[in-house]
Structures are given as C-alpha cells and as structure tokens.
Design a protein around this motif. Structure first.
Motif, PDB file in Angstrom:
ATOM      1  N   PHE A   9       3.888   7.418  -5.412  1.00 28.39           N
ATOM      2  CA  PHE A   9       4.109   6.290  -6.328  1.00 28.39           C
ATOM      3  C   PHE A   9       4.397   6.807  -7.730  1.00 28.39           C
ATOM      4  O   PHE A   9       4.049   7.930  -8.092  1.00 28.39           O
ATOM      5  N   ASP A  10       5.051   5.941  -8.517  1.00 30.24           N
ATOM      6  CA  ASP A  10       5.445   6.324  -9.869  1.00 30.24           C
ATOM      7  C   ASP A  10       5.569   5.077 -10.722  1.00 30.24           C
ATOM      8  O   ASP A  10       6.212   4.101 -10.311  1.00 30.24           O
ATOM      9  N   SER A  17       7.239   1.919  -8.358  1.00 29.92           N
ATOM     10  CA  SER A  17       7.903   2.502  -7.201  1.00 29.92           C
ATOM     11  C   SER A  17       6.867   3.123  -6.272  1.00 29.92           C
ATOM     12  O   SER A  17       6.016   3.896  -6.711  1.00 29.92           O
ATOM     13  N   THR A  18       6.928   2.772  -4.986  1.00 32.31           N
ATOM     14  CA  THR A  18       5.998   3.291  -3.986  1.00 32.31           C
ATOM     15  C   THR A  18       6.771   3.687  -2.732  1.00 32.31           C
ATOM     16  O   THR A  18       7.842   3.152  -2.446  1.00 32.31           O
ATOM     17  N   ALA A  19       6.217   4.625  -1.964  1.00 29.80           N
ATOM     18  CA  ALA A  19       6.863   5.065  -0.733  1.00 29.80           C
ATOM     19  C   ALA A  19       5.836   5.733   0.164  1.00 29.80           C
ATOM     20  O   ALA A  19       4.843   6.292  -0.303  1.00 29.80           O
ATOM     21  N   ILE A  27       9.281   6.036   5.649  1.00 27.20           N
ATOM     22  CA  ILE A  27       9.255   4.928   6.605  1.00 27.20           C
ATOM     23  C   ILE A  27       9.023   3.579   5.928  1.00 27.20           C
ATOM     24  O   ILE A  27       9.189   2.527   6.574  1.00 27.20           O
ATOM     25  N   ALA A  28       8.659   3.588   4.670  1.00 24.47           N
ATOM     26  CA  ALA A  28       8.498   2.340   3.920  1.00 24.47           C
ATOM     27  C   ALA A  28       8.568   2.663   2.437  1.00 24.47           C
ATOM     28  O   ALA A  28       8.087   3.705   1.999  1.00 24.47           O
ATOM     29  N   ALA A  29       9.193   1.774   1.676  1.00 27.09           N
ATOM     30  CA  ALA A  29       9.329   2.015   0.242  1.00 27.09           C
ATOM     31  C   ALA A  29       9.584   0.702  -0.474  1.00 27.09           C
ATOM     32  O   ALA A  29      10.209  -0.219   0.076  1.00 27.09           O
ATOM     33  N   TYR A  45       1.114  -3.060  -4.726  1.00 28.89           N
ATOM     34  CA  TYR A  45       2.339  -2.454  -4.211  1.00 28.89           C
ATOM     35  C   TYR A  45       2.017  -1.359  -3.201  1.00 28.89           C
ATOM     36  O   TYR A  45       2.684  -1.239  -2.159  1.00 28.89           O
ATOM     37  N   ILE A  46       1.014  -0.539  -3.500  1.00 27.01           N
ATOM     38  CA  ILE A  46       0.623   0.514  -2.572  1.00 27.01           C
ATOM     39  C   ILE A  46       0.169  -0.085  -1.253  1.00 27.01           C
ATOM     40  O   ILE A  46       0.592   0.345  -0.163  1.00 27.01           O
TER      41      ILE A  46
END
Length: 216
Positions: A9-10, A17-19, A27-29, A45-46
């Motif tokens: 995350f950022d 922004s998360t992924a 696989i997810a963002a 978001y996380i």
C-alpha cells in the motif's frame, strides 16, 4: 521459499493505493485519487483489497509499503500502518521508495520524476546498477541525462520529455501494484523496519514557546 502473499500500500501522493500479490502475480488492487483523508481510508481499502483477493490478514507473509518521497502526512500514515501490521501479524515489512517502484517493468535507463512542492519535481536518473542522487527542481532546470536514451517516467514526464527532447511513458503499474512486484522480486527480506524517505524538511514551523520541563 514458500509462496509469498504480499500486501502492498501507498499513500505518499494524492491517492490511496493497495494491492495483494500471490501465486506470482497481483491478484487484487485498488487505487483512487484522494487529496486528503488517506488516514481514514487506508485500513478499509486494505480490508477491501484482501476481500477482493479472497484472503485475510492471517494469509499474509510480508508487507510492502511506499515510503516516499511525497506528502509528509501520507508517508507517515502508510509507514505507521505497515509497522503496526508487521508487529501484530509477526511478518516483515519492507519499505520501497517511489523511485524504485517506477523501475518495475521499466525500460532502464529512465529519468524518474516524482511530484514535489511548488510545481517542482524530484528527479533521478536510474540505470541497472547506478542512479543519480534525487534533486528537487523546476522542469525547465532539468539537465540532459548522462544516458541520452533515457525514457521519462513519472509525474509531468511528458513535460520533462518535451523539455529534453526525449520520449515519455506512463508508469507500468499503479503505486501499490509496483511495490508488491518490487518486493516479490527481492531474494532477501531486510530486517530493518520501514522508515519515511524524506528529501526535504517538513513545512511545519517549530513552536515559538519552549517545550515544558518534564519533572521526574
């Protein structure tokens, strides 16, 4: 090494922004523009990104977090969250600079630019085994890079490319997706905790009154 499940995350820029990286790919963002409110938005978001991936916190093996440069408050929000999750879950957290994130899937050498204050940019020339010290400057003050074939990537990259007569392209991935890919590509997991990567002092002025004396 067993399959790594990495949460990234950022919030160092005007976004959240998360992924999640697992099985060799993201696989997810989620990424959404957000000028303020990242502190309140990050954890939901996380959790939403983990739900999109069909995973829970207990499935994670590592965390990657953007450490800047960028917005001071946003950097602190993400780094604090990464440290807290690392401690509570008993898994390592790795700090990734946004310059490193821009190199993911990029055609090195690149001229990387990130948003700075007063419409300036932070700029660094990045090769496979060398990079210049990042500097803050106006676009019109950026000098021709040592490698004449640099591609400009990052904030205002098309303006920079136009100024220097170079080509520009968008970053291949959103910040968090780049971060988890960068962490996944590293063979060794660093032991140190992530720390903010600041390139200038904070804008906040120190208090005029002296701090109170703490009595034992």
């Amino acid at each position: 090494m067993a399959d790594r499940v990495i949460l990234g995350f950022d919030t160092s820029g005007p976004y959240c922004s998360t992924a999640v990286f697992a099985g060799g790919d993201v696989i997810a963002a989620r990424t959404e523009d957000m000028v303020k409110g990242q502190a309140e938005a990050l954890m939901p978001y996380i959790e939403g990104t983990l739900a999109d991936a069909g995973l829970s916190y207990g499935d994670l093996t590592q965390i990657g977090v953007g450490v800047g440069p960028g917005n001071f408050t946003g950097i602190r929000v993400a780094v604090s969250a990464a440290r807290g999750l690392s401690l509570s879950l008993g898994i390592p957290a790795t700090g990734v600079t946004l310059f490193d994130a821009l190199t993911v899937a990029a055609p090195l050498p690149i001229l990387a630019t990130l948003q700075a204050s007063r419409n300036d940019v932070y700029v660094s020339e990045i090769h496979h085994n060398w990079r210049s010290e990042p500097q803050q400057m106006a676009v019109e003050d950026i000098a021709t890079p040592k490698a004449g074939n640099c591609v400009c990537i990052g904030h205002r990259s098309h303006d920079v490319a136009g100024h220097l007569g170079l080509t520009a392209q968008r970053a291949t991935y959103a910040p968090a997706s780049a971060i988890v890919r960068y962490v996944a590509a590293k063979k060794d997991i660093p032991e140190e905790r992530p720390t903010p990567y600041y390139l200038r002092p904070a804008d906040a002025a120190p208090p005029r009154d002296p701090a109170p004396v703490i009595l034992d």
